[in-house]
Scaffold this active site. Structure first.
Site, short mmCIF file in Angstrom:
data_model
loop_
_atom_site.label_atom_id
_atom_site.label_comp_id
_atom_site.label_asym_id
_atom_site.label_seq_id
_atom_site.Cartn_x
_atom_site.Cartn_y
_atom_site.Cartn_z
N GLY A 22 6.19 22.91 38.07
CA GLY A 22 5.98 23.18 36.64
C GLY A 22 7.31 23.32 35.91
N GLY A 23 8.34 22.61 36.40
CA GLY A 23 9.68 22.77 35.83
C GLY A 23 9.94 21.96 34.56
N ARG A 47 2.36 17.37 37.01
CA ARG A 47 1.48 16.21 36.98
C ARG A 47 2.01 15.13 36.05
N TYR A 156 -1.03 41.41 35.73
CA TYR A 156 -2.45 41.66 36.07
C TYR A 156 -2.79 41.18 37.49
N LYS A 171 -3.59 35.01 41.09
CA LYS A 171 -2.25 35.61 41.11
C LYS A 171 -2.21 36.78 42.11
N GLY A 198 5.95 39.80 31.70
CA GLY A 198 5.06 40.18 30.59
C GLY A 198 5.02 39.02 29.61
N PRO A 199 4.81 39.30 28.33
CA PRO A 199 4.71 38.20 27.37
C PRO A 199 6.03 37.51 27.06
C1 HXC Z 1 -14.01 27.17 29.84
C2 HXC Z 1 -12.89 25.31 30.64
C3 HXC Z 1 -11.88 25.47 29.65
C4 HXC Z 1 -12.03 26.57 28.73
C5 HXC Z 1 -11.38 23.74 30.85
N1 HXC Z 1 -12.53 24.23 31.35
N2 HXC Z 1 -10.97 24.49 29.82
N3 HXC Z 1 -13.94 26.14 30.74
N4 HXC Z 1 -13.10 27.37 28.86
N5 HXC Z 1 -11.12 26.78 27.78
C6 HXC Z 1 -13.30 23.69 32.47
C7 HXC Z 1 -13.71 22.25 32.26
O1 HXC Z 1 -14.88 22.15 31.48
C8 HXC Z 1 -13.93 21.80 33.71
O2 HXC Z 1 -15.13 22.31 34.22
C9 HXC Z 1 -12.84 22.54 34.46
O3 HXC Z 1 -12.48 23.67 33.64
C10 HXC Z 1 -11.61 21.70 34.67
O4 HXC Z 1 -11.17 21.21 33.42
P1 HXC Z 1 -10.22 19.95 33.28
O5 HXC Z 1 -9.83 19.82 31.85
O6 HXC Z 1 -10.83 18.75 33.94
O7 HXC Z 1 -8.98 20.41 34.19
P2 HXC Z 1 -7.52 19.88 34.30
O8 HXC Z 1 -7.34 18.58 33.55
O9 HXC Z 1 -7.17 19.92 35.74
O10 HXC Z 1 -6.66 20.97 33.48
C11 HXC Z 1 -6.44 22.25 33.98
C12 HXC Z 1 -6.53 23.32 32.91
C13 HXC Z 1 -5.58 23.03 31.73
C14 HXC Z 1 -6.18 24.65 33.59
C15 HXC Z 1 -7.96 23.39 32.41
O11 HXC Z 1 -5.65 24.07 30.78
C16 HXC Z 1 -4.15 22.85 32.16
O12 HXC Z 1 -3.76 21.77 32.52
N6 HXC Z 1 -3.34 23.93 32.17
C17 HXC Z 1 -1.94 23.88 32.66
C18 HXC Z 1 -0.98 24.72 31.86
C19 HXC Z 1 -1.41 26.17 31.62
O13 HXC Z 1 -2.59 26.50 31.70
N7 HXC Z 1 -0.46 27.01 31.32
C20 HXC Z 1 -0.68 28.41 31.10
C21 HXC Z 1 -0.13 29.23 32.18
S1 HXC Z 1 -0.10 30.90 31.58
P3 HXC Z 1 -16.49 21.38 34.31
O14 HXC Z 1 -17.49 22.25 34.99
O15 HXC Z 1 -16.83 21.07 32.89
O16 HXC Z 1 -16.11 20.15 35.09
C22 HXC Z 1 -0.48 32.00 32.79
C23 HXC Z 1 -0.37 33.50 32.67
C24 HXC Z 1 0.00 34.01 31.36
O17 HXC Z 1 -0.84 31.61 33.82
C25 HXC Z 1 -0.02 35.51 31.16
C26 HXC Z 1 0.42 35.80 29.73
C27 HXC Z 1 0.65 37.21 29.39
P1 NAP Z 2 3.42 26.27 30.99
O1 NAP Z 2 4.54 25.71 30.19
O2 NAP Z 2 2.04 25.80 30.67
O3 NAP Z 2 3.76 25.99 32.51
C1 NAP Z 2 2.83 25.64 33.46
C2 NAP Z 2 3.38 24.45 34.21
O4 NAP Z 2 2.55 24.20 35.34
C3 NAP Z 2 3.44 23.18 33.39
O5 NAP Z 2 4.73 22.62 33.46
C4 NAP Z 2 2.43 22.26 34.04
O6 NAP Z 2 2.90 20.91 34.00
C5 NAP Z 2 2.40 22.80 35.47
N1 NAP Z 2 1.15 22.52 36.14
C6 NAP Z 2 -0.11 22.86 35.77
N2 NAP Z 2 -1.01 22.41 36.64
C7 NAP Z 2 -0.31 21.80 37.63
C8 NAP Z 2 -0.67 21.12 38.82
N3 NAP Z 2 -1.95 21.00 39.19
N4 NAP Z 2 0.31 20.60 39.60
C9 NAP Z 2 1.60 20.73 39.23
N5 NAP Z 2 2.00 21.33 38.13
C10 NAP Z 2 1.06 21.86 37.32
O7 NAP Z 2 3.36 27.87 30.93
P2 NAP Z 2 4.48 28.99 31.16
O8 NAP Z 2 4.20 30.06 30.19
O9 NAP Z 2 5.83 28.38 31.19
O10 NAP Z 2 4.09 29.54 32.61
C11 NAP Z 2 4.99 29.46 33.70
C12 NAP Z 2 4.63 30.52 34.74
O11 NAP Z 2 4.81 31.82 34.19
C13 NAP Z 2 3.18 30.46 35.22
O12 NAP Z 2 3.13 30.77 36.60
C14 NAP Z 2 2.53 31.56 34.44
O13 NAP Z 2 1.39 32.07 35.08
C15 NAP Z 2 3.65 32.58 34.40
N6 NAP Z 2 3.53 33.59 33.34
C16 NAP Z 2 3.79 33.24 32.06
C17 NAP Z 2 3.73 34.23 31.09
C18 NAP Z 2 4.06 33.95 29.66
O14 NAP Z 2 3.97 34.85 28.83
N7 NAP Z 2 4.44 32.74 29.31
C19 NAP Z 2 3.38 35.54 31.44
C20 NAP Z 2 3.11 35.84 32.78
C21 NAP Z 2 3.20 34.85 33.72
P3 NAP Z 2 1.91 19.63 33.88
O15 NAP Z 2 0.93 19.92 32.81
O16 NAP Z 2 2.86 18.53 33.57
O17 NAP Z 2 1.30 19.45 35.23
#
Ligand code: HXC
Ligand code: NAP
Length: 294
Positions: A22-23, A47, A156, A171, A198-199
């Site tokens: 995720g770099g 990805r 969390y 997590k 945190g955030p």
């Molecule tokens: C309910 C959802 C949904 C939503 C997707 N789905 N989004 N369900 N609410 N908002 C469901 C879909 O309907 C599908 O189920 C299944 O999840 C997979 O969805 P896809 O879109 O096919 O998945 P994919 O393309 O693999 O994408 C993965 C993803 C997407 C997680 C859904 O958001 C993503 O690519 N995220 C990567 C980056 C990311 O999330 N970054 C945040 C990290 S922050 P069905 O049953 O319909 O097939 C973090 C901690 C932060 O981790 C803490 C902050 C304080």
């Molecule tokens: P982000 O930019 O959405 O980073 C997530 C990364 O994961 C993206 O680069 C994404 O790239 C990659 N990724 C997602 N699905 C993947 C898969 N199946 N295979 C390979 N790579 C995948 O969010 P971020 O805020 O920087 O988060 C980074 C880390 O910090 C995460 O572990 C998150 O849980 C943690 N965190 C963030 C916060 C915050 O406040 N931001 C707080 C607590 C913890 P692609 O979409 O290109 O695959």
């Protein structure tokens, strides 16, 4: 106070090869950039290859370092093995694995399909497991020492959190893996640690966790005793230290970097922050008067 300053001395990571999952964006990109400034050779994976290539170009131009973009979905073990092989082919070795890739969204749990729940578990827990297992086997089989795994979790991971249950579940598993392997793999010269941020505003996290006007309604800075969100460089400083040889005796630790946010939610009487200063004289005399009546 300038908390966006860079902490480690020049060349602190010279000679290290680091893979950051995720770099290509967000916090992964910020950590990668600082690792490169400190002299590390890096591979960034996710990805989306086009995003990775753009980030690699940008960071190479900015730092003069070397950044290898590699497409790899961490859910697929074969792709992880290929990513590891490509890194070793390019750099001759790999020293550090940073499990940073994650997926998350907010939802009442009962609205989730089984596949939605699985998707988050697969990216976060299975993805971190796939990378950890592949890299660990590689290091152990080749009898390589002084290797490091750093996992990005969340606060969390130990408190749990409503509305992000798949992420909290995954997590927590990553944290358990961190602590377990810190003991089991220490004999192979592999350290395992975690950071619980945190955030820290990033597009990837915040667009999914605070969509629309939720950003204004739930100002996360207000939940933090230090009354601000994190700066990416603060996290990069901590990550660089933990993967460096300066942290050679730090093993099995999870370091929270959240301005005190999670503890504020936990302490039973922390809500008394809301009591204005001028009310404390009155409250104190009310409490003291109880002593005489009882
Ligand atoms: C309910 C959802 C949904 C939503 C997707 N789905 N989004 N369900 N609410 N908002 C469901 C879909 O309907 C599908 O189920 C299944 O999840 C997979 O969805 P896809 O879109 O096919 O998945 P994919 O393309 O693999 O994408 C993965 C993803 C997407 C997680 C859904 O958001 C993503 O690519 N995220 C990567 C980056 C990311 O999330 N970054 C945040 C990290 S922050 P069905 O049953 O319909 O097939 C973090 C901690 C932060 O981790 C803490 C902050 C304080
Ligand atoms: P982000 O930019 O959405 O980073 C997530 C990364 O994961 C993206 O680069 C994404 O790239 C990659 N990724 C997602 N699905 C993947 C898969 N199946 N295979 C390979 N790579 C995948 O969010 P971020 O805020 O920087 O988060 C980074 C880390 O910090 C995460 O572990 C998150 O849980 C943690 N965190 C963030 C916060 C915050 O406040 N931001 C707080 C607590 C913890 P692609 O979409 O290109 O695959």
């Amino acid at each position: 106070m300038d908390y966006s300053q860079k902490m480690l001395r020049d060349d602190a990571l010279k000679g290290k090869t680091i893979v950051i999952t995720g770099g290509g964006s967000g916090l992964g990109k910020a950590m990668t950039s600082y690792f490169m400034e400190l002299g590390a050779e890096v591979a960034i994976t996710s990805r989306n290859l086009e995003k990775l290539e753009n980030t690699a170009k940008e960071l190479e131009a900015a730092t003069g370092g070397v950044c290898l973009p590699l497409q790899c979905d961490v859910r697929e073990y074969e792709q992880v093995e290929a990513m590891l092989a490509a890194t070793v082919e390019k750099f001759g070795k790999v020293d550090i694995l940073l499990n940073n890739a994650a997926g998350n969204f907010i939802s009442p749990t009962e609205r989730l399909s089984a596949n939605a729940f699985d998707t988050i578990i697969d990216i976060v827990l299975k993805g971190s497991k796939n990378c950890t297992l592949a890299f660990g086997k590689h290091w152990i089989d080749n009898k390589e020492q002084n290797k490091t795994i750093l996992n990005i979790v969340t606060t969390y991971a130990w408190t749990g959190s409503a509305y992000v249950v798949p992420s909290a579940t995954a997590k927590a598993g990553v944290l358990a893996m961190t602590r377990s392997l810190a003991v089991e793999w220490a004999k192979y010269g592999i350290r395992s640690n975690a950071i619980a941020p945190g955030p820290f505003p990033t597009k990837g996290a915040w667009d999914r966790l605070l969509p629309g006007d939720l950003k204004e309604k739930f100002d996360l800075a207000k939940k933090v005793p230090l009354k601000r969100v994190g700066d990416h460089q603060e996290l990069a400083n901590l990550a660089a230290y933990l993967v460096s040889d300066f942290a050679a005796y730090v093993n099995g630790e999870v370091i929270t970097i959240d301005g005190g946010e999670w503890l504020k939610g936990a302490g039973q009487f922390n809500l008394l922050e809301a009591v204005p200063e001028e009310m404390w004289d009155m409250l104190e005399s009310m409490i003291r008067s109880k002593k005489n009546n009882s």
